[in-house]
Write a protein that holds these residues in place. Structure first.
Motif, PDB file in Angstrom:
ATOM      1  N   PRO A 321     -32.166 -13.568   4.858  1.00  0.00           N
ATOM      2  CA  PRO A 321     -33.345 -14.447   4.807  1.00  0.00           C
ATOM      3  C   PRO A 321     -34.610 -13.745   4.292  1.00  0.00           C
ATOM      4  N   GLN A 322     -34.650 -12.415   4.399  1.00  0.00           N
ATOM      5  CA  GLN A 322     -35.844 -11.694   3.951  1.00  0.00           C
ATOM      6  C   GLN A 322     -35.914 -11.559   2.432  1.00  0.00           C
ATOM      7  N   VAL A 323     -34.801 -11.820   1.753  1.00  0.00           N
ATOM      8  CA  VAL A 323     -34.796 -11.651   0.292  1.00  0.00           C
ATOM      9  C   VAL A 323     -34.400 -12.915  -0.460  1.00  0.00           C
ATOM     10  N   GLU A 324     -33.665 -13.817   0.186  1.00  0.00           N
ATOM     11  CA  GLU A 324     -33.256 -15.037  -0.501  1.00  0.00           C
ATOM     12  C   GLU A 324     -34.473 -15.895  -0.830  1.00  0.00           C
ATOM     13  N   GLY A 325     -34.585 -16.298  -2.081  1.00  0.00           N
ATOM     14  CA  GLY A 325     -35.703 -17.112  -2.521  1.00  0.00           C
ATOM     15  C   GLY A 325     -36.959 -16.323  -2.814  1.00  0.00           C
ATOM     16  N   TYR A 326     -36.919 -15.011  -2.622  1.00  0.00           N
ATOM     17  CA  TYR A 326     -38.086 -14.169  -2.888  1.00  0.00           C
ATOM     18  C   TYR A 326     -38.231 -13.991  -4.399  1.00  0.00           C
ATOM     19  N   GLU A 327     -39.418 -14.214  -4.911  1.00  0.00           N
ATOM     20  CA  GLU A 327     -39.644 -14.141  -6.353  1.00  0.00           C
ATOM     21  C   GLU A 327     -39.299 -12.747  -6.884  1.00  0.00           C
ATOM     22  N   GLY A 328     -38.481 -12.730  -7.938  1.00  0.00           N
ATOM     23  CA  GLY A 328     -38.120 -11.470  -8.573  1.00  0.00           C
ATOM     24  C   GLY A 328     -36.880 -10.809  -8.005  1.00  0.00           C
ATOM     25  N   ILE A 329     -36.238 -11.456  -7.017  1.00  0.00           N
ATOM     26  CA  ILE A 329     -35.042 -10.874  -6.399  1.00  0.00           C
ATOM     27  C   ILE A 329     -33.866 -11.842  -6.540  1.00  0.00           C
ATOM     28  N   LYS A 330     -32.715 -11.301  -6.910  1.00  0.00           N
ATOM     29  CA  LYS A 330     -31.497 -12.112  -6.910  1.00  0.00           C
ATOM     30  C   LYS A 330     -30.497 -11.509  -5.923  1.00  0.00           C
ATOM     31  N   VAL A 331     -29.699 -12.383  -5.323  1.00  0.00           N
ATOM     32  CA  VAL A 331     -28.792 -11.994  -4.246  1.00  0.00           C
ATOM     33  C   VAL A 331     -27.360 -12.337  -4.641  1.00  0.00           C
ATOM     34  N   VAL A 332     -26.439 -11.434  -4.359  1.00  0.00           N
ATOM     35  CA  VAL A 332     -25.004 -11.714  -4.484  1.00  0.00           C
ATOM     36  C   VAL A 332     -24.426 -11.563  -3.083  1.00  0.00           C
ATOM     37  N   LYS A 333     -23.875 -12.644  -2.530  1.00  0.00           N
ATOM     38  CA  LYS A 333     -23.451 -12.593  -1.131  1.00  0.00           C
ATOM     39  C   LYS A 333     -21.996 -13.017  -0.943  1.00  0.00           C
ATOM     40  N   ASP A 334     -21.525 -12.770   0.281  1.00  0.00           N
ATOM     41  CA  ASP A 334     -20.152 -13.104   0.692  1.00  0.00           C
ATOM     42  C   ASP A 334     -19.130 -12.495  -0.262  1.00  0.00           C
ATOM     43  N   ILE A 335     -19.311 -11.203  -0.549  1.00  0.00           N
ATOM     44  CA  ILE A 335     -18.391 -10.496  -1.446  1.00  0.00           C
ATOM     45  C   ILE A 335     -17.232  -9.941  -0.619  1.00  0.00           C
ATOM     46  N   PRO A 336     -15.999 -10.376  -0.887  1.00  0.00           N
ATOM     47  CA  PRO A 336     -14.859  -9.793  -0.169  1.00  0.00           C
ATOM     48  C   PRO A 336     -14.797  -8.300  -0.471  1.00  0.00           C
ATOM     49  N   SER A 337     -14.777  -7.488   0.564  1.00  0.00           N
ATOM     50  CA  SER A 337     -14.872  -6.047   0.367  1.00  0.00           C
ATOM     51  C   SER A 337     -13.613  -5.339   0.845  1.00  0.00           C
ATOM     52  N   SER A 338     -13.198  -4.351   0.080  1.00  0.00           N
ATOM     53  CA  SER A 338     -12.050  -3.523   0.473  1.00  0.00           C
ATOM     54  C   SER A 338     -12.533  -2.415   1.401  1.00  0.00           C
ATOM     55  N   GLN A 339     -13.063  -2.825   2.526  1.00  0.00           N
ATOM     56  CA  GLN A 339     -13.642  -1.870   3.466  1.00  0.00           C
ATOM     57  C   GLN A 339     -13.348  -2.331   4.886  1.00  0.00           C
ATOM     58  N   LEU A 340     -12.521  -1.565   5.571  1.00  0.00           N
ATOM     59  CA  LEU A 340     -12.157  -1.869   6.951  1.00  0.00           C
ATOM     60  C   LEU A 340     -12.792  -0.811   7.849  1.00  0.00           C
ATOM     61  N   ILE A 341     -13.562  -1.245   8.828  1.00  0.00           N
ATOM     62  CA  ILE A 341     -14.246  -0.315   9.726  1.00  0.00           C
ATOM     63  C   ILE A 341     -13.493  -0.265  11.059  1.00  0.00           C
ATOM     64  N   LYS A 342     -13.317   0.939  11.567  1.00  0.00           N
ATOM     65  CA  LYS A 342     -12.586   1.100  12.822  1.00  0.00           C
ATOM     66  C   LYS A 342     -13.221   2.188  13.674  1.00  0.00           C
ATOM     67  N   MET A 343     -13.014   2.087  14.984  1.00  0.00           N
ATOM     68  CA  MET A 343     -13.441   3.140  15.912  1.00  0.00           C
ATOM     69  C   MET A 343     -12.237   4.038  16.175  1.00  0.00           C
ATOM     70  N   ASN A 344     -12.408   5.305  15.904  1.00  0.00           N
ATOM     71  CA  ASN A 344     -11.291   6.246  15.965  1.00  0.00           C
ATOM     72  C   ASN A 344     -11.383   7.135  17.199  1.00  0.00           C
ATOM     73  N   PHE A 345     -10.267   7.271  17.911  1.00  0.00           N
ATOM     74  CA  PHE A 345     -10.214   8.106  19.109  1.00  0.00           C
ATOM     75  C   PHE A 345      -9.769   9.519  18.734  1.00  0.00           C
ATOM     76  N   ASN A 346     -10.520  10.513  19.178  1.00  0.00           N
ATOM     77  CA  ASN A 346     -10.152  11.909  18.927  1.00  0.00           C
ATOM     78  C   ASN A 346      -9.244  12.392  20.061  1.00  0.00           C
ATOM     79  N   PHE A 347      -7.970  12.576  19.739  1.00  0.00           N
ATOM     80  CA  PHE A 347      -6.976  12.946  20.749  1.00  0.00           C
ATOM     81  C   PHE A 347      -7.195  14.360  21.291  1.00  0.00           C
ATOM     82  N   ASN A 348      -7.772  15.231  20.462  1.00  0.00           N
ATOM     83  CA  ASN A 348      -7.877  16.640  20.847  1.00  0.00           C
ATOM     84  C   ASN A 348      -9.168  17.219  20.277  1.00  0.00           C
TER      85      ASN A 348
END
Length: 605
Positions: A321-348
């Motif tokens: 909302p801070q950039v959509e419709g702002y003069e001079g700015i264009k937005v590309v949104k809802d881009i399917p991304s090859s990025q999976l985020i995970k929380m990793n447990f350190n066993f040792n």
């Protein structure tokens, strides 16, 4: 008659004068119009800030400039623009030639499989390609790059394919140093203008892996590397460079490739500046300079974009909302991304920086805390996946099935998953360490990367839910700059890390090996290599050797199930990306990673 002729002649002169007059007027109008058009163009150009420079604002700093020590996309995105690989996949759809003039296939006889399974893949090396220092690419540079990468402990996927061992260090353990080097040296052969890779067995993802546009498999200049104090490329010196740390690495702050941009300056933790390489073999880029500016506060980055001081930022959905419709700015949104985020447990864990007195109780946690499967499962059930995606991401993410990303071949939507369930979490934590965790509690300090509200909020959700289960469960949070955060993961001292799987290609081997193979990144960084050797490695190696789709799918599904069964990490979201840029930016194309900008295509207009 004479008077009539004079009269007509006079009329003719009058008409001619009028025509000349109007033609002159039209000419003046056209000149004025042309001048106005030129003035408009100049005015428009004057409105574009820094017309020859592309400025990108990002939270994530760069941990190293050495291609073979990069572990985050913040860094490999730079390598993408500085290096070239043998093959390219810039379109994301089809592998194409790059520093190799052809894509090897069985049909063009550049791939051959022997009766014993040994597989030879040949690459004809492009002639006349120049490095940034003016040196001309030769096949020996290719051999050196891959050999050096394997020696220092990177490129584990290829080490497995070429030598049968997941790392050069493991190869030495089984064969001795001299024989190990002989095996590696004979697996990459230079013959004239051709480089051959001789694999122990068919390796189906080989071409997909190296077609990464230079992100990890870019080609170095051997002569330049040696001049910087890197491995000299000889058998006699190899022992001094086996699995060296980046701190002892002389290429830590240096980059030099054949790509469209070269490094001009690196101010660690602040900015990286790239300069156009005019000798690029595919022709110079359109933009002259790139500045990758570190901005730790998203709000500051947005304000800079609004002023036109930066050209490009990646955003969270909540910030749109801070950039959509702002003069001079264009937005590309809802881009399917090859990025999976995970929380990793350190066993040792390898240090006690975040563990207090290292004793289970209100003052600390033991080094092997996450080696207990009931601890891991308890944490998996204690995370509120739906709330995180809904309230933190504002819907800008998906809950993954497991380590193979949604939308990729062989991702299994029916794979069992952990859900938010405090009763199940309590049941497992009551069994952990024979009941001691429940009785004595624990105190664990967990860092998040500075400026990352997503990482911070994810840990806060986990922190609150663990405390609901048992007030003795203490999760304390602290922040680290990005480079220090990555360093703490690589040094194996962080109890829980929030890091990702970002496959560069669609074959499941990449995701599954990275997540589960004993010699690959996570098994090493999080201390479960021994478990991986017993349960995962044989299946991953079968998956690498098969070209049969049904077999590939079955193996992939089984590995996804085992990842769930052993609770290796919390798979909490798959990214849906949003980016914003000034409207004078042209040439941005959507990649599997929205934040990966192909600077070669960028220009301002």
């Amino acid at each position: 008659m004479k008077n009539r002729k004079l009269k007509y002649f006079g009329l003719f002169l009058l008409m001619a004068a009028l025509i000349a007059f109007f033609a002159g007027c039209q000419g003046n109008q056209e000149k004025e119009s042309s001048n106005q058009e030129q003035t408009t163009k100049i005015a428009a150009a004057q409105k574009i800030k820094n017309p020859d420079t592309f400025i990108e604002a990002t939270r994530n700093s760069i941990e190293t400039l050495d291609l073979h020590f990069m572990s985050s996309t913040a860094t490999t995105c730079i390598a993408y623009n500085v290096y070239d690989s043998l093959l390219s996949n810039r379109s994301g759809n089809e592998i194409e030639p790059s520093l190799s003039t052809k894509v090897p296939t069985i049909e063009n006889q550049l791939i051959s499989i022997g009766k014993d399974g040994k597989t030879t893949i040949k690459f004809p090396i492009r002639e006349g390609v120049k490095f940034h220092n003016g040196e001309v690419l030769i096949p020996e540079d290719v051999k050196y790059t891959f050999t050096r990468g394997i020696v220092v402990g990177s490129l584990s996927n290829l080490c497995q394919a070429l030598t049968g061992e997941g790392s050069f260090k493991h190869l030495i353990d089984t064969s001795g140093l001299a024989e190990a080097y002989k095996i590696l040296d004979s697996a990459i052969v230079v013959n004239g203008q051709e480089v051959s890779f001789i694999l122990n067995a068919p390796f189906s993802p080989f071409l997909d892996i190296i077609a990464d546009n230079g992100s990890c498999y870019g080609i170095l200049n051997k002569k330049w590397c040696m001049a910087q104090g890197a491995w000299p490329g000889t058998a006699e010196t190899v022992k001094d460079f086996i699995s060296i740390t980046d701190e002892k690495n002389t290429l830590h702050d240096k980059m030099m490739g054949t790509g469209p941009f070269k490094v001009e300056a690196w101010q660690q933790g602040e900015r990286l500046t790239l300069q156009r390489f005019d000798g690029y073999w595919q022709g110079p880029a359109k933009i002259h300079r790139v500045i990758r500016q570190i901005v730790s506060d998203d709000l500051v980055a947005i304000q800079q974009l609004q002023r036109g001081d930066v050209d490009f930022v990646c955003l969270n959905l909540s910030e749109l909302p801070q950039v959509e419709g702002y003069e001079g700015i264009k937005v590309v949104k809802d881009i399917p991304s090859s990025q999976l985020i995970k929380m990793n447990f350190n066993f040792n864990m390898h240090g006690d920086k975040y563990l207090g007195d290292k004793i289970l109780g209100d003052k600390g946690t033991p080094l092997d805390f996450f080696s207990d499967i009931d601890v891991r499962k308890g944490f998996c059930y204690a995370f509120d996946y739906e709330t995180f995606i809904k309230d933190v991401l504002l819907g800008g993410g998906q809950k993954p099935y497991g380590p193979v990303l949604i939308g990729y071949p062989t991702a299994n939507p029916d794979n069992p998953q952990y859900t938010f369930d405090l009763e199940k979490a309590a049941d497992h934590l009551k069994k952990a360490f024979g009941g001691k965790v429940w009785e004595q509690g624990f105190k664990l300090v967990v860092p998040f990367s500075a400026g990352s509200t997503h990482r911070q909020r994810a840990l806060e959700i986990l922190q609150a839910n663990l405390k609901k289960i048992n007030p003795k469960f203490q999760l304390e949070l602290t922040s680290l700059p990005w480079a220090a955060y990555v360093g703490a993961i690589n040094d194996k001292i962080m109890p829980i890390s929030i890091f990702g799987i970002l496959p560069q290609y669609r074959h499941p081997y990449g995701s599954l090996s990275y997540h589960m193979h004993s010699a690959d990144y996570y098994a090493n960084a999080e201390g479960y290599s021994d478990l991986a050797k017993k349960k995962y490695d044989p299946l991953i190696e079968q998956l690498a050797h098969t070209f049969d789709k049904e077999t590939l799918t079955a193996l992939s599904h089984e590995l996804q199930r085992l990842s769930y069964e052993d609770a290796l990490s919390i798979f909490h979201y798959q990214v849906i990306g949003q980016v914003a840029m000034r409207d004078w930016i042209q040439g941005y194309s959507i990649k599997p990673f929205p934040f990966l900008v192909d600077y070669y295509q960028i220009y301002k207009e």
